[in-house]
Enzyme design. Structure first.
Site, short mmCIF file in Angstrom:
data_model
loop_
_atom_site.label_atom_id
_atom_site.label_comp_id
_atom_site.label_asym_id
_atom_site.label_seq_id
_atom_site.Cartn_x
_atom_site.Cartn_y
_atom_site.Cartn_z
N GLY A 56 0.84 -1.21 0.00
CA GLY A 56 0.00 0.00 0.00
C GLY A 56 0.87 1.25 0.00
O GLY A 56 2.11 1.18 0.02
N TYR A 99 -16.51 4.44 7.29
CA TYR A 99 -15.06 4.21 7.38
C TYR A 99 -14.56 4.55 8.79
O TYR A 99 -13.84 3.76 9.42
CB TYR A 99 -14.36 5.07 6.33
N THR A 127 -9.51 1.61 2.56
CA THR A 127 -9.37 3.06 2.64
C THR A 127 -10.31 3.83 1.70
O THR A 127 -10.19 5.05 1.57
CB THR A 127 -7.91 3.48 2.33
N1 LIG Z 1 -4.93 7.50 2.79
C1 LIG Z 1 -5.25 8.42 3.70
O1 LIG Z 1 -5.52 9.60 3.38
C2 LIG Z 1 -5.27 8.05 5.16
C3 LIG Z 1 -5.59 9.03 6.10
C4 LIG Z 1 -5.58 8.69 7.45
C5 LIG Z 1 -5.26 7.41 7.85
N2 LIG Z 1 -4.96 6.46 6.92
C6 LIG Z 1 -4.62 5.11 7.37
O2 LIG Z 1 -3.27 4.85 7.00
C7 LIG Z 1 -3.10 3.45 6.78
C8 LIG Z 1 -2.41 3.24 5.44
O3 LIG Z 1 -3.25 3.75 4.42
P1 LIG Z 1 -2.83 3.71 2.88
O4 LIG Z 1 -3.44 4.91 2.26
O5 LIG Z 1 -1.38 3.42 2.75
O6 LIG Z 1 -3.68 2.44 2.40
P2 LIG Z 1 -3.64 1.69 0.98
O7 LIG Z 1 -2.70 2.38 0.04
O8 LIG Z 1 -5.05 1.47 0.59
O9 LIG Z 1 -2.93 0.31 1.36
C9 LIG Z 1 -3.58 -0.68 2.10
C10 LIG Z 1 -3.01 -2.02 1.66
O10 LIG Z 1 -3.70 -3.04 2.38
C11 LIG Z 1 -4.06 -4.06 1.46
N3 LIG Z 1 -5.19 -4.83 1.96
C12 LIG Z 1 -6.53 -4.55 1.79
N4 LIG Z 1 -7.28 -5.53 2.35
C13 LIG Z 1 -6.40 -6.42 2.88
C14 LIG Z 1 -6.56 -7.65 3.57
N5 LIG Z 1 -7.80 -8.16 3.85
N6 LIG Z 1 -5.47 -8.32 3.96
C15 LIG Z 1 -4.24 -7.83 3.69
N7 LIG Z 1 -4.00 -6.68 3.04
C16 LIG Z 1 -5.09 -5.97 2.64
C17 LIG Z 1 -4.39 -3.28 0.20
O11 LIG Z 1 -4.45 -4.12 -0.93
P3 LIG Z 1 -5.44 -3.69 -2.17
O12 LIG Z 1 -4.98 -2.33 -2.58
O13 LIG Z 1 -5.18 -4.76 -3.17
O14 LIG Z 1 -6.81 -3.68 -1.57
C18 LIG Z 1 -3.23 -2.29 0.17
O15 LIG Z 1 -2.07 -2.85 -0.42
C19 LIG Z 1 -4.49 2.83 6.89
O16 LIG Z 1 -4.66 2.31 8.19
C20 LIG Z 1 -5.43 4.01 6.70
O17 LIG Z 1 -6.68 3.81 7.33
C21 LIG Z 1 -4.94 6.76 5.58
#
Ligand SMILES: NC(=O)c1ccc[n+]([C@@H]2O[C@H](COP(=O)([O-])OP(=O)(O)OC[C@H]3O[C@@H](n4cnc5c(N)ncnc54)[C@H](OP(=O)(O)O)[C@@H]3O)[C@@H](O)[C@H]2O)c1
Length: 297
Positions: free
Chosen positions: A9, A128, A65
């Site tokens: 991710g 979410y 996300t």
């Molecule tokens: N993005 C934001 O603006 C934001 C803001 C605040 C907090 N956060 C938090 O920061 C953290 C990282 O976010 P990010 O933006 O880096 O997320 P991301 O890019 O969506 O990455 C999440 C990863 O988890 C994988 N995944 C999904 N379902 C899964 C499962 N059942 N088992 C194993 N892996 C799985 C996804 O694969 P697929 O892509 O193939 O589904 C993806 O590779 C998260 O906890 C998020 O809630 C994000």
């Protein structure tokens, strides 16, 4: 040894890069180890780690996300954002590992007028947000050795995010309307990854909830204007651009978002002795990285 979950991710890739820079050994997994299934977690770990060589830390960057999609698919979001971390916490409890789990500013309702501290009461406005609150609670219940880091407005050089969306629209030259009544702190994933890895490097045992964002605050409109300026400075964008502020009323989304979600980062700064870069510095570092990657490909 460290186990990075959700390693492909946006944040996961930065964590992997930072661990490599620090020379810390890690095993990585993503969807091939489905965290919603405890059996998948156990069998991945059984194959990856020899008995007696379990990881000291698990860093969970996996999540559902898609904030708007979660409104109509809360069940799936709950499985990934609540059941998944609960499974990892249970595995950590049985294996002696500590868990770093990532949460979000969207656990808050945005009615505050000063930065949210870690003890502030969550009151999510969206599906979410509800699933992320549930994830935090299940981790806290299952495992005392947890570090939960809430972050906000995350972007990085991998994966879809607001910065790439803006850059695409700016390159197309279309007028851009951006919400100007939601305040928060844009956060560069590489800076967050550095802070997460600092807990590991220091073998920190001050467990609990922390907030990490880049410092300072702005609106999505202010962020878009700065993206344009930084991209032009980095010579990644040539054209002028028509960017105008609008209200959330004018840009309806399925999920409601907090109007004010600035997080206080005093606790993590104190604990890790960190100076946190400003959000503008985050963008500069992001564009420097983009430029470097463009020059090497
Ligand atoms: N993005 C934001 O603006 C934001 C803001 C605040 C907090 N956060 C938090 O920061 C953290 C990282 O976010 P990010 O933006 O880096 O997320 P991301 O890019 O969506 O990455 C999440 C990863 O988890 C994988 N995944 C999904 N379902 C899964 C499962 N059942 N088992 C194993 N892996 C799985 C996804 O694969 P697929 O892509 O193939 O589904 C993806 O590779 C998260 O906890 C998020 O809630 C994000």
């Amino acid at each position: 040894m460290i186990w990075v979950v959700g390693a492909r991710g946006m944040l996961g890739q930065e964590v992997v890069r930072r661990l490599d820079e620090l020379g810390l050994q890690h095993v990585d997994s993503d969807v091939e180890c489905d965290i919603t299934q405890i059996r998948a977690v156990v069998s991945f770990a059984d194959a990856a780690f020899r008995p007696g060589h379990f990881p000291r830390w698990v860093i969970n960057c996996a999540a559902y996300t898609a904030v708007d999609q979660a409104e109509s698919d809360e069940e799936t979001a709950y499985r990934v954002n609540a059941q998944g971390p609960a499974n990892l916490a249970a595995w950590c409890r049985d294996s002696g590992a500590s868990l770093i789990h990532i949460s979000t500013d969207y656990v808050f309702d945005g009615t505050a007028s000063h930065p949210y501290v870690e003890l502030a009461t969550p009151n999510p406005l969206s599906a979410y947000g509800r699933t992320k609150v549930a994830g935090e609670r299940l981790v806290q219940e299952a495992l005392s050795r947890h570090i939960i880091v809430r972050t906000a407005w995350l972007y990085g050089t991998h994966g879809r995010n607001f910065v790439f969306t803006m850059l695409k629209l700016m390159q197309e030259g279309s007028p851009i309307r951006v919400v100007d009544d939601q305040r928060g702190s844009p956060t560069y994933a590489a800076h967050l990854a550095a802070a997460l890895c600092e807990f590991v490097r220091r073998e920190c045992n001050a467990y609990g909830i922390y907030h990490f964002t880049n410092s300072g605050e702005t609106t999505w409109y202010g962020f878009a204007v700065e993206i344009h300026r930084s991209a032009a400075d980095a010579e990644l964008l040539g054209c002028a651009c028509d960017i105008r502020p609008i209200s959330s009323e004018e840009y309806r989304t399925r999920a409601r978002r907090p109007g004010y979600s600035v997080l206080s980062t005093e606790k993590i700064q104190r604990e890790l002795g960190l100076g946190i870069p400003t959000w503008q510095r985050g963008l500069e570092d992001f564009f420097a990285k983009m430029r470097q990657e463009r020059e090497t490909t």
